[in-house]
Design a protein around this motif. Structure first.
Motif, mmCIF file in Angstrom:
data_model
loop_
_atom_site.group_PDB
_atom_site.id
_atom_site.type_symbol
_atom_site.label_atom_id
_atom_site.label_comp_id
_atom_site.label_asym_id
_atom_site.label_seq_id
_atom_site.Cartn_x
_atom_site.Cartn_y
_atom_site.Cartn_z
ATOM 1 N N CYS A 1 0.846 -1.196 0.000
ATOM 2 C CA CYS A 1 0.000 0.000 0.000
ATOM 3 C C CYS A 1 0.884 1.250 0.000
ATOM 4 C CB CYS A 1 -0.902 -0.005 1.228
ATOM 5 S SG CYS A 1 -2.000 1.419 1.362
ATOM 6 N N ILE A 2 0.560 2.210 -0.844
ATOM 7 C CA ILE A 2 1.385 3.414 -0.959
ATOM 8 C C ILE A 2 1.255 4.338 0.245
ATOM 9 C CG2 ILE A 2 1.371 3.351 -3.486
ATOM 10 C CD1 ILE A 2 -0.759 5.548 -3.419
ATOM 11 N N VAL A 3 0.223 4.135 1.075
ATOM 12 C CA VAL A 3 0.061 4.977 2.268
ATOM 13 C C VAL A 3 0.207 4.142 3.539
ATOM 14 C CG1 VAL A 3 -1.329 6.739 1.135
ATOM 15 C CG2 VAL A 3 -2.460 4.746 2.165
ATOM 16 N N ALA A 4 0.916 3.006 3.435
ATOM 17 C CA ALA A 4 1.054 2.115 4.590
ATOM 18 C C ALA A 4 1.730 2.798 5.770
ATOM 19 C CB ALA A 4 1.826 0.861 4.190
ATOM 20 N N ASP A 5 2.610 3.762 5.512
ATOM 21 C CA ASP A 5 3.316 4.437 6.606
ATOM 22 C C ASP A 5 2.438 5.466 7.311
ATOM 23 O OD1 ASP A 5 3.270 6.015 4.300
ATOM 24 O OD2 ASP A 5 5.047 7.138 4.916
ATOM 25 N N LYS A 6 1.279 5.765 6.733
ATOM 26 C CA LYS A 6 0.378 6.756 7.325
ATOM 27 C C LYS A 6 -0.925 6.130 7.820
ATOM 28 C CE LYS A 6 1.992 10.464 4.243
ATOM 29 N NZ LYS A 6 2.870 9.604 3.400
ATOM 30 N N CYS A 7 -1.493 5.240 7.036
ATOM 31 C CA CYS A 7 -2.805 4.678 7.330
ATOM 32 C C CYS A 7 -2.755 3.825 8.584
ATOM 33 C CB CYS A 7 -3.288 3.851 6.143
ATOM 34 S SG CYS A 7 -4.885 3.058 6.404
ATOM 35 N N GLY A 8 -3.773 3.956 9.426
ATOM 36 C CA GLY A 8 -3.839 3.179 10.652
ATOM 37 C C GLY A 8 -4.526 1.842 10.499
ATOM 38 N N GLY A 9 -4.900 1.474 9.274
ATOM 39 C CA GLY A 9 -5.603 0.214 9.071
ATOM 40 C C GLY A 9 -4.731 -1.006 9.274
ATOM 41 N N CYS A 10 -3.471 -0.932 8.872
ATOM 42 C CA CYS A 10 -2.527 -2.055 9.000
ATOM 43 C C CYS A 10 -1.293 -1.584 9.761
ATOM 44 C CB CYS A 10 -2.090 -2.569 7.625
ATOM 45 S SG CYS A 10 -3.433 -3.193 6.583
ATOM 46 N N GLN A 11 -0.679 -2.507 10.496
ATOM 47 C CA GLN A 11 0.564 -2.165 11.199
ATOM 48 C C GLN A 11 1.780 -2.863 10.592
ATOM 49 O OE1 GLN A 11 -1.910 -3.929 13.489
ATOM 50 N NE2 GLN A 11 -3.029 -2.012 13.261
ATOM 51 N N TRP A 12 1.570 -3.990 9.885
ATOM 52 C CA TRP A 12 2.701 -4.862 9.573
ATOM 53 C C TRP A 12 2.916 -5.105 8.085
ATOM 54 C CZ3 TRP A 12 2.103 -9.324 13.691
ATOM 55 C CH2 TRP A 12 2.461 -8.829 14.943
ATOM 56 N N GLN A 13 2.558 -4.169 7.226
ATOM 57 C CA GLN A 13 2.787 -4.409 5.806
ATOM 58 C C GLN A 13 4.276 -4.435 5.462
ATOM 59 O OE1 GLN A 13 0.624 -2.875 2.589
ATOM 60 N NE2 GLN A 13 -1.319 -2.740 3.673
ATOM 61 N N SER A 14 5.112 -3.902 6.336
ATOM 62 C CA SER A 14 6.564 -3.942 6.099
ATOM 63 C C SER A 14 7.208 -5.213 6.633
ATOM 64 C CB SER A 14 7.247 -2.724 6.750
ATOM 65 O OG SER A 14 6.836 -1.526 6.127
ATOM 66 N N VAL A 15 6.427 -6.057 7.295
ATOM 67 C CA VAL A 15 6.961 -7.266 7.924
ATOM 68 C C VAL A 15 6.667 -8.473 7.036
ATOM 69 C CG1 VAL A 15 6.946 -8.712 9.990
ATOM 70 C CG2 VAL A 15 6.507 -6.242 10.187
ATOM 71 N N ALA A 16 7.681 -9.265 6.734
ATOM 72 C CA ALA A 16 7.499 -10.482 5.939
ATOM 73 C C ALA A 16 6.415 -11.345 6.578
ATOM 74 C CB ALA A 16 8.809 -11.260 5.847
ATOM 75 N N TYR A 17 5.586 -11.949 5.737
ATOM 76 C CA TYR A 17 4.427 -12.656 6.283
ATOM 77 C C TYR A 17 4.836 -13.801 7.207
ATOM 78 C CZ TYR A 17 -0.081 -14.857 6.777
ATOM 79 O OH TYR A 17 -1.226 -15.397 7.309
ATOM 80 N N GLU A 18 5.898 -14.515 6.862
ATOM 81 C CA GLU A 18 6.345 -15.614 7.714
ATOM 82 C C GLU A 18 6.691 -15.108 9.116
ATOM 83 O OE1 GLU A 18 7.578 -14.828 4.785
ATOM 84 O OE2 GLU A 18 6.776 -16.441 3.518
ATOM 85 N N TYR A 19 7.264 -13.915 9.187
ATOM 86 C CA TYR A 19 7.616 -13.370 10.503
ATOM 87 C C TYR A 19 6.369 -12.881 11.241
ATOM 88 C CZ TYR A 19 10.605 -11.587 14.130
ATOM 89 O OH TYR A 19 11.223 -11.395 15.343
ATOM 90 N N GLN A 20 5.366 -12.401 10.509
ATOM 91 C CA GLN A 20 4.104 -12.030 11.151
ATOM 92 C C GLN A 20 3.528 -13.222 11.912
ATOM 93 O OE1 GLN A 20 1.164 -10.006 8.725
ATOM 94 N NE2 GLN A 20 2.734 -9.094 7.423
ATOM 95 N N LEU A 21 3.560 -14.397 11.282
ATOM 96 C CA LEU A 21 3.026 -15.601 11.924
ATOM 97 C C LEU A 21 3.835 -15.949 13.175
ATOM 98 C CD1 LEU A 21 2.322 -17.811 8.779
ATOM 99 C CD2 LEU A 21 0.677 -16.463 10.105
ATOM 100 N N LYS A 22 5.148 -15.804 13.083
ATOM 101 C CA LYS A 22 6.004 -16.073 14.244
ATOM 102 C C LYS A 22 5.679 -15.115 15.387
ATOM 103 C CE LYS A 22 10.881 -16.062 15.688
ATOM 104 N NZ LYS A 22 12.283 -15.842 15.249
ATOM 105 N N ALA A 23 5.498 -13.833 15.057
ATOM 106 C CA ALA A 23 5.207 -12.838 16.083
ATOM 107 C C ALA A 23 3.860 -13.107 16.742
ATOM 108 C CB ALA A 23 5.220 -11.434 15.464
ATOM 109 N N LYS A 24 2.890 -13.544 15.967
ATOM 110 C CA LYS A 24 1.578 -13.829 16.544
ATOM 111 C C LYS A 24 1.628 -15.071 17.434
ATOM 112 C CE LYS A 24 -0.844 -11.397 12.879
ATOM 113 N NZ LYS A 24 -1.982 -11.282 11.970
ATOM 114 N N PHE A 25 2.385 -16.048 17.024
ATOM 115 C CA PHE A 25 2.573 -17.231 17.874
ATOM 116 C C PHE A 25 3.179 -16.812 19.216
ATOM 117 C CE2 PHE A 25 5.536 -20.486 19.425
ATOM 118 C CZ PHE A 25 4.662 -21.542 19.640
ATOM 119 N N ASN A 26 4.217 -15.996 19.173
ATOM 120 C CA ASN A 26 4.859 -15.536 20.408
ATOM 121 C C ASN A 26 3.897 -14.732 21.268
ATOM 122 O OD1 ASN A 26 7.282 -16.734 19.686
ATOM 123 N ND2 ASN A 26 8.106 -14.879 18.747
#
Length: 467
Positions: free
Chosen positions: A87-112
């Protein structure tokens, strides 16, 4: 990592530990609110828009004795887990927090996140937490979106999400996490509203008519609903415009107005009127057909919800003679697909419209062993005259009221399935259910209903000790 893990005892602070200073830190974790977490002088610093493995300069913007909030100033070394946002406004929009995070790491973070909550809040040692079920699609998964409306300085109609930590709207013409079939409507309907000259609600002055634009789609059927949230029912030439929308979008089956005249952050009001077409769409879920209104609660990730439901089916290993109570049942999303495997389903729900839809959905699918009762779970569960073998809980984010926990302990169903979108309240309630030794936590299965965000869905399975 959560703030409740941190002590806030006052102590003398070094010169570097002051608001406005730049500090160099390495991000090594993600918080349950989505911020990156690093340390400076053994003190925790929360920095949005960062990824574990980033080495950064952060400006301290809010400083406490043991922790601080920072703002990303410069990335000195990029993390291998960092990705370019979709998303071109990912750094501003409050809808998502983790578009800069690789998806595999998102899953790891949620597990933790789940493990830490159950260990630290629930008090469990080595809890039986399985790896997070990945979403079938990490983008384009949302079947529903509700956008606040505003006007730009030039008077153009805007729709989008608020900038992080503000009420400044970030205008969107498309959103990479919503079903891509909704994107044309998001862009074009704003222009139609502008052309009609309809007034836009101003939350500061509490003036204007249009508050939100709601879009919903059946992932399997493609049927769509368009809903305008308004402060009164009067919109000039609304019926004409509604019919134009139905003609323009072949899969749009209904246009509705929802009335919300209160000065509140709640999106929907209590009354909805269908202006053109149908008042509902039809979706296929877990082999059944469900009718959904604009305001119906339904999991935003259809495919991920089905995957978690399959886990629930397998774990319960139902034999056909059980009485299953579905507390906080909504429209029967989880219990109706289980009805063919049990003797009886009893749904409990406080929302009258949801109870009506659940009953209709049972009828639509020729399910005759499911009944749905109107009333709060706090009152309805203790008042049941039949003993349940299985209780399925899917409460709001704040978790179960203590009266519900007490009723479960007193009733002693053989199995409990607790579905939750907030690990902290899930852990709190699991501790209460297991503290007297009656129940054992046998499995926790998380599922990623919300890719690109820090949110995670969990299903915890408990069995009566000595069962």
């Amino acid at each position: 990592m959560s703030l409740n893990q941190l002590s806030t005892d006052a102590e003398n602070q070094p010169q570097q530990w002051q608001q406005g200073n730049l500090v160099e830190i390495v991000i090594d974790d993600l918080s349950d609110t989505g911020d990156g977490v690093g340390r400076f002088e053994e003190r925790v610093v929360f920095v949005p828009d960062t990824v574990p493995g980033d080495r950064i300069l952060a400006r301290l913007i809010r400083v406490k004795p043991k922790y601080a909030y920072g703002k990303l100033y410069e990335i000195l070394e990029r993390s291998p887990h960092r990705r370019r946002p979709s998303c071109i406004v990912a750094d501003k929009c409050g809808g998502c927090q983790w578009q800069s995070v690789a998806y595999e790491y998102q899953l790891k973070a949620k597990f933790n996140q789940v493990v830490q909550a159950i260990e630290r809040i629930g008090g469990f040692t080595n809890p039986p937490v399985d790896p997070v079920l990945a979403a079938p699609e990490a983008l384009g998964y949302r079947n529903k979106a509700t956008y606040p409306l505003s006007r730009s300085a030039e008077g153009q109609v805007q729709a989008g999400y608020y900038q992080k930590g503000t009420h400044q709207l970030i205008n969107l013409n498309q959103c990479p996490v919503q079903d891509e079939r909704l994107n044309p409507l998001l862009k074009e309907i704003k222009q139609d509203i502008y052309n009609r000259g309809w007034s836009i609600y101003n939350e500061t002055r509490h003036q204007g008519r249009l508050r939100h634009l709601g879009l919903r789609i059946g992932r399997r059927t493609g049927e769509m609903l368009l809903t305008l949230v308004v402060t009164d029912w009067t919109l000039q030439e609304l019926e004409t415009q509604a019919q134009e929308w139905l003609d323009r979008y072949p899969k749009l089956v209904g246009v509705s107005l929802n009335l919300n005249a209160k000065a509140t952050n709640t999106i929907f009001g209590e009354k909805t009127r269908c202006i053109a077409g149908e008042a509902y769409l039809v979706e296929q879920f877990a082999g059944l057909e469900f009718q959904m209104l604009p305001t119906t609660f339904f999991q935003v990730n259809t495919e991920a919800a089905e995957a978690l439901l399959e886990v629930i089916k397998l774990q319960l290993n139902l034999q056909g003679q059980e009485v299953l109570v579905d507390a906080y049942c909504g429209i029967g999303t989880l219990s109706l697909p289980l009805a063919s495997q049990v003797k009886q389903v009893i749904g409990l729900e406080v929302q009258a419209a949801a109870v009506e839809q659940a009953r209709f959905n049972a009828w639509r699918n020729n399910i005759e062993n499911a009944t749905f009762q109107l009333g709060s779970v706090e009152k309805a569960l203790p008042a049941l005259t039949i003993k349940p073998d299985v209780v399925l809980l899917d409460p709001p984010r704040q978790g179960c009221d203590r009266t519900v926990i007490d009723a479960l302990i007193a009733t002693k169903p053989q199995k409990i399935v607790y579905v939750s979108c907030k690990p902290a309240t899930l852990a709190r309630d699991l501790k209460l259910l297991c503290s007297d030794g009656n129940y054992e936590l046998v499995r926790v299965q998380s599922a990623d209903f919300f890719p690109q965000t820090s949110h995670v869905e969990c299903a915890a399975f408990l069995e009566l000790v000595g069962n």
